[in-house]
Enzyme design. Structure first.
Site, PDB file in Angstrom:
ATOM      1  N   HIS A 176      -1.380   3.847  -1.931  1.00 31.17           N
ATOM      2  CA  HIS A 176      -2.713   4.987  -1.367  1.00 31.17           C
ATOM      3  C   HIS A 176      -2.677   5.782  -2.546  1.00 31.17           C
ATOM      4  O   HIS A 176      -3.614   6.638  -2.651  1.00 31.17           O
ATOM      5  CB  HIS A 176      -2.326   5.358  -0.058  1.00 31.17           C
ATOM      6  CG  HIS A 176      -2.715   4.455   1.219  1.00 31.17           C
ATOM      7  ND1 HIS A 176      -3.949   3.848   0.946  1.00 31.17           N
ATOM      8  CD2 HIS A 176      -2.022   3.994   2.201  1.00 31.17           C
ATOM      9  CE1 HIS A 176      -3.986   2.867   2.051  1.00 31.17           C
ATOM     10  NE2 HIS A 176      -3.034   3.208   2.691  1.00 31.17           N
ATOM     11  N   GLU A 233       0.891  -1.459  -0.076  1.00 35.75           N
ATOM     12  CA  GLU A 233      -0.017  -0.137   0.005  1.00 35.75           C
ATOM     13  C   GLU A 233       0.949   1.193  -0.008  1.00 35.75           C
ATOM     14  O   GLU A 233       0.443   2.223   0.216  1.00 35.75           O
ATOM     15  CB  GLU A 233      -1.059   0.284   1.099  1.00 35.75           C
ATOM     16  CG  GLU A 233      -1.731  -0.958   1.590  1.00 35.75           C
ATOM     17  CD  GLU A 233      -2.317  -1.956   0.685  1.00 35.75           C
ATOM     18  OE1 GLU A 233      -1.735  -2.863   0.176  1.00 35.75           O
ATOM     19  OE2 GLU A 233      -3.538  -1.853   0.292  1.00 35.75           O
ATOM     20  N   TYR A 245       3.381   1.954   1.845  1.00 40.84           N
ATOM     21  CA  TYR A 245       4.111   2.417   3.193  1.00 40.84           C
ATOM     22  C   TYR A 245       5.853   2.150   2.928  1.00 40.84           C
ATOM     23  O   TYR A 245       6.104   1.530   1.904  1.00 40.84           O
ATOM     24  CB  TYR A 245       3.407   1.680   4.415  1.00 40.84           C
ATOM     25  CG  TYR A 245       2.012   2.084   4.728  1.00 40.84           C
ATOM     26  CD1 TYR A 245       1.860   3.233   4.986  1.00 40.84           C
ATOM     27  CD2 TYR A 245       1.074   1.117   4.443  1.00 40.84           C
ATOM     28  CE1 TYR A 245       0.545   3.828   5.326  1.00 40.84           C
ATOM     29  CE2 TYR A 245      -0.287   1.488   4.568  1.00 40.84           C
ATOM     30  CZ  TYR A 245      -0.627   2.915   5.393  1.00 40.84           C
ATOM     31  OH  TYR A 245      -1.707   3.232   5.448  1.00 40.84           O
TER      32      TYR A 245
END
Ligand code: NAP
Ligand code: SF4
Length: 680
Positions: free
Chosen positions: A255, A167, A169
Site C-alpha cells: 500500500h 500488499e 500487511y
C-alpha cells in the site's frame, strides 16, 4: 464449448472439489464486514454474485485477532460466537450454487490503531501508530490466531480461506528487511523471514484437513525499493506449495508503494506477466489479478497460459452478472468497472460502505430494490448524461414509457469529454453499456433534440425529469472577455474537443477537470492509452529478477507542453481529489513538470498572459507568460427549464448536475438518477 470464452468458463479441478469456472471474485473490503448486524446485507451481496456465476468468491479481510485489525473494531473472526454469526454468508452463497472463502487479513503495522504489531518497531508511512515489535511468543500467538481463524471459517461453513500475504500487511512485513530487523529465528536470512507465512500455511492445513481450500496471496511484486528479489519470491512460493496451499493468488504492490497498481490509467492486465513468470516455478494453480475488467482480457490471459484463474474484485461490484452475461454471449452488455475507485476503495478508506459509481446497487442490494411500477406512466427525461441515462433506463425497467431527450447527437454528456482524457478511456465502456441498456429497456431516445418548456409541457407527460447537467462557471477575470474573443482564453470543453493549444499554458482551476485537462495537455494529442512497456518505464516498474522489489528509476517522456495549474485556495493543489487516485494524478503531473500553485488571485489577462498575485494583500504580482489560458473554474447547474415547467403545472424532478453542480460527480449523478427512478 461454444462460447467466446472457453478457457474462462472451463471448470477447475482442485482434487477434492471443483470450481465451476476460472473466475475468482477477489477480496474487497465493503465496510459490511465490520458489524454482525450488516451480515444479512453482506450475504445478499455475495449471493447475488454467486447467482451471477462467479466460480469462487473471497470475502473482504477479517482479522484473526485485535492486533490484526485494519482499523478500530474492524471485522474479526476469533470466537465460536463470531463463527455462528458468519454462517448466513456461506449459506447464502451455497444456496446459489457458489463457493466462498474467507480472507484472513492481519494488518500488522498498517493497523490504524494503537494495538498494532509488526516484526519490528518500524512505523509505516500510511498510519500514525508505530507498531509494537512482536516477541517470539507474540509471533507464535499470531500464527495460532491465523490457525484458529481458519478453523472457525470452516466451522462457519466457508469452503476455504485466503491467507493474505501481500500488499504490505503483516506477513509481507516479515519478508523484507526494511520491516523485519529481527535477529531471532524469524529474522535475518530470507529462509528465516519466510518461516512466518510457511508456518501459517503448514499449521492451517494440519488444522483444517485436506479438503478445505487454502489460497495463499503471494506478494509477487512488492514495488518498494527494498522488496523481495524474484529468487526469494520463488523460494517462498515453493515452500507455500509444499506446506499445503491449494491455490496461489497474485499480490501486487504494498500500500505504501509509489506505483499505481489498480487505477484507471494502469493498462489492463498490466501485471499478468508476473503470474506468468511464476507458472514456470510451481505446479499449484495460479490466479492472476489487477486491472482485468472484461471477459476478453481474462480469456486471453488464460488462453495464453499466463495463469489458471483470473481474479476480479471491482468488476463484480460494477456487474454481479458478469460471468452469466459472458456465458450467454452477452459480454457487450456487461457494466464494466472503469477503475475509478470513487465509490469502492475511496469509500472504504473513509469508513463508508462501499458501492460502485456505475452500479449504485452494489452492497445496497437489500436497500435499493427495483420493483415494477404500480402504474405505468409517460415520463420525459431531459439530458442523456450519466444521471439521465441511469434514470431513464431504470424507469423503463420498472415499466414506464420513457422518452430521453438530448440536444447532442450522442448519449453521455460529460462522459464524452472524460473519455478523451488520457487514462480515462474506460468511460467508452460505460457509454457502450448504456447504449445497449437503452435499447434493451425500450427507452425512446431523441438525440439532437433541444426541448423547450412549451413543447415539454404540451407533451402530456406524467413526470418530467431534468438531467440537463451543468454549464462551465465563468471566473470573469479582468481582460478575459477580450482575450477569449481572440482565442487566447479557452474553455476546457474546447480544449478536450481538440482546439489547438500552444506550448505554454495556464490552467485556471485545479478540481477534477483542471487535473484532467493538465494531463491531456502534457501528454499531447492524440494521446492513446500508454502501452505496458511505456507505462512501466514512466513509473519505474521492472522485473524483480533485475531489481529487488521490481522498482527502478522512472524514465519519463518529456511533457508536450509547459503547464501551470492554479487555484485560489491556499491548500495543497489536488488535496480534494479521490483518496486512492488523487496521489496518482498529482504524481503524474509532477513527473511532467506541471507547476501547481495555490493561494493565487487572478488579477488580469492580456495578450502576454495571466497576471496573478498572492495573499490577502495581493502581493508578489507575477505575470505568467503563456500562449493560452484554459478555464476549468467549476460548474453551475443548468435549470433553465425548471421554472417554466413548474409554472405550467408539470411534475418536475431535478437530478445530477442540474440539481447540484457543487461536488457534481458521476457517482452522485448515477446514484441519484437511479434512486429517483425507483421512487416514481
Ligand atoms: P471542481 O472540482 O469544483 O473544481 C473547480 C475548480 O475551480 C476549483 O479548483 C476551484 O478552486 C476553482 N474555482 C471555483 N470557482 C472559481 C472562480 N470563480 N474563479 C476561479 N476559479 C474558481 O469542479 P470541476 O473541476 O469542474 O469538476 C467537476 C466535478 O467533476 C468535480 O466535482 C469532480 O468530482 C468531477 N470530476 C472528477 C474527476 C476525478 O478525477 N475524480 C475528474 C474530473 C471531474 P479555487 O476556488 O480554489 O480557485
Ligand atoms: Fe469500479 Fe469505480 Fe465501481 Fe469501484 S466505483 S467498482 S472502481 S467502477
Amino acid at each position: 464449448m461454444s462460447t467466446p470464452y472457453p478457457h474462462l468458463l472451463a471448470p477447475l479441478d482442485l482434487g477434492f472439489t471443483t470450481l465451476r469456472n476460472r473466475v475468482l471474485m477477489g477480496s474487497m473490503h465493503t465496510g459490511l464486514e465490520d458489524r454482525n448486524r450488516h451480515f444479512p446485507r453482506l450475504a445478499a451481496y455475495f449471493a447475488e454474485r454467486a447467482r451471477g456465476g462467479v466460480g469462487l468468491i473471497v470475502t473482504g479481510g477479517f482479522a484473526p485477532n485485535i492486533a490484526g485489525w485494519v482499523s478500530p473494531l474492524a471485522g474479526e473472526l476469533s470466537t465460536r460466537r463470531a463463527a455462528r454469526a458468519h454462517r448466513i454468508i456461506p449459506q447464502a452463497v451455497h444456496d446459489e450454487g457458489g463457493k466462498i472463502a474467507l480472507q484472513i487479513l492481519h494488518a500488522g503495522r498498517y493497523g490504524y490503531h494503537p494495538f498494532n504489531v509488526a516484526p519490528s518497531r518500524v512505523k509505516s508511512p500510511i498510519t500514525p501508530f508505530a507498531p509494537s515489535a512482536l516477541t517470539a511468543d507474540g509471533v507464535e500467538r499470531q500464527i495460532r490466531a491465523f490457525v484458529r481463524c481458519a478453523e472457525l471459517a470452516r466451522e462457519a461453513g466457508y469452503d476455504g480461506v485466503e491467507i493474505m500475504g501481500s500488499e504490505g500487511y503483516l506477513i509481507n512485513q516479515f519478508l523484507v528487511t526494511h520491516t523485519n530487523q529481527r535477529q531471532d529465528d524469524w529474522g535475518g536470512p530470507y529462509e528465516n523471514r519466510m518461516r512466518f507465512p510457511v508456518e501459517i500455511v503448514r499449521r492451517v492445513r494440519a488444522a483444517v484437513g485436506p479438503d478445505f481450500i487454502i489460497i495463499y496471496r503471494l506478494s509477487m511484486l512488492d514495488l518498494i525499493p527494498d522488496g523481495q528479489t524474484w529468487d526469494e519470491v520463488v523460494m517462498l512460493a515453493k515452500a507455500i506449495e509444499a506446506a499445503g496451499a491449494t491455490l496461489i493468488n497474485t499480490g501486487i504492490g504494498w500500500h505504501e508503494a509509489r506505483v499505481p497498481t489498480i487505477v484507471t490509467s494502469v493498462p489492463r492486465a498490466a501485471f499478468a506477466w508476473v503470474t506468468q513468470k511464476m507458472k514456470a516455478e510451481v505446479t499449484l494453480p495460479l490466479c492472476t489479478t489487477n486491472r482485468i475488467n472484461t471477459p476478453e482480457v481474462a480469456e486471453q490471459i488464460l488462453a495464453d497460459g499466463m495463469a489458471d484463474m483470473v481474479s476480479m474484485a471491482r468488476p463484480f461490484l460494477a456487474d454481479a452478472q458478469f460471468v452469466n452475461k459472458a456465458a450467454a454471449g452477452q459480454g457487450n452488455r456487461i457494466n464494466t468497472c472503469i477503475a475509478c475507485n470513487q465509490a469502492c476503495l475511496d469509500h472504504s478508506f473513509q469508513l463508508k460502505t462501499a458501492s460502485c459509481l456505475v452500479n449504485p446497487y452494489a452492497c445496497h442490494e437489500t436497500l435499493m430494490v427495483k420493483t415494477p411500477a404500480r402504474r405505468a406512466k409517460r415520463i420525459a427525461v431531459v439530458g442523456a448524461g450519466p444521471a439521465g441515462l441511469a434514470c431513464a433506463t431504470t424507469l423503463a425497467e420498472r415499466g414506464h414509457a420513457v422518452t430521453l431527450y438530448d440536444e447532442a447527437d450522442e448519449i453521455g454528456g460529460q462522459f464524452n469529454l472524460a473519455k478523451r482524457v488520457p487514462g480515462k478511456e474506460e468511460f467508452h465502456e460505460t457509454l457502450r453499456y448504456f447504449a445497449h441498456r437503452l435499447a434493451d429497456t425500450g427507452v425512446t431516445v431523441r438525440l439532437g433534440t433541444r426541448m423547450d418548456a412549451d413543447t415539454l409541457a404540451a407533451g402530456g407527460f406524467d413526470d418530467i425529469v431534468l438531467a440537463t447537467g451543468v454549464t462551465p462557471r465563468d471566473p470573469d477575470i479582468p481582460g478575459q472577455a477580450a482575450q477569449r474573443a481572440c482565442g487566447k482564453v479557452k474553455s476546457y470543453i474546447e480544449v478536450l474537443r481538440g482546439a489547438p493549444v500552444g506550448p505554454r499554458v495556464a490552467v485556471v482551476g485545479a478540481g477534477g477537470i483542471g487535473f484532467d485537462v493538465s494531463e491531456f495537455l502534457v501528454m499531447g494529442q492524440p494521446s492513446p492509452t500508454l502501452d505496458r512497456p511505456t507505462w512501466e518505464a514512466e513509473w519505474g516498474v521492472t522485473d524483480p529478477a533485475r531489481q529487488r522489489g521490481g522498482v527502478t528509476r522512472p524514465h519519463v517522456t518529456a511533457p508536450a507542453r509547459q503547464v501551470t495549474l492554479l487555484q485560489r485556495k491556499a491548500e495543497t493543489v489536488g488535496k480534494r481529489l479521490g483518496k486512492t487516485s488523487g496521489w496518482v494524478h498529482r504524481a503524474s503531473l509532477k513527473m511532467k513538470h506541471v507547476e501547481m500553485i495555490g493561494g493565487v488571485h487572478y488579477e488580469s489577462i492580456d495578450a502576454r498572459g495571466l497576471l496573478i498575485s498572492f495573499g490577502e494583500k495581493r502581493e508578489r504580482a507575477t505575470l505568467l507568460e503563456v500562449d493560452h489560458i484554459v478555464l476549468c473554474a467549476g460548474q453551475i447547474s443548468d435549470r433553465s427549464l425548471q421554472a417554466p415547467l413548474r409554472a405550467a403545472g408539470c411534475s418536475v424532478h431535478l437530478i445530477g448536475g442540474a440539481d447540484q453542480a457543487g461536488e457534481l460527480d458521476a457517482k452522485r449523478a448515477i446514484r441519484q438518477g437511479t434512486e429517483r427512478a425507483l421512487t416514481l
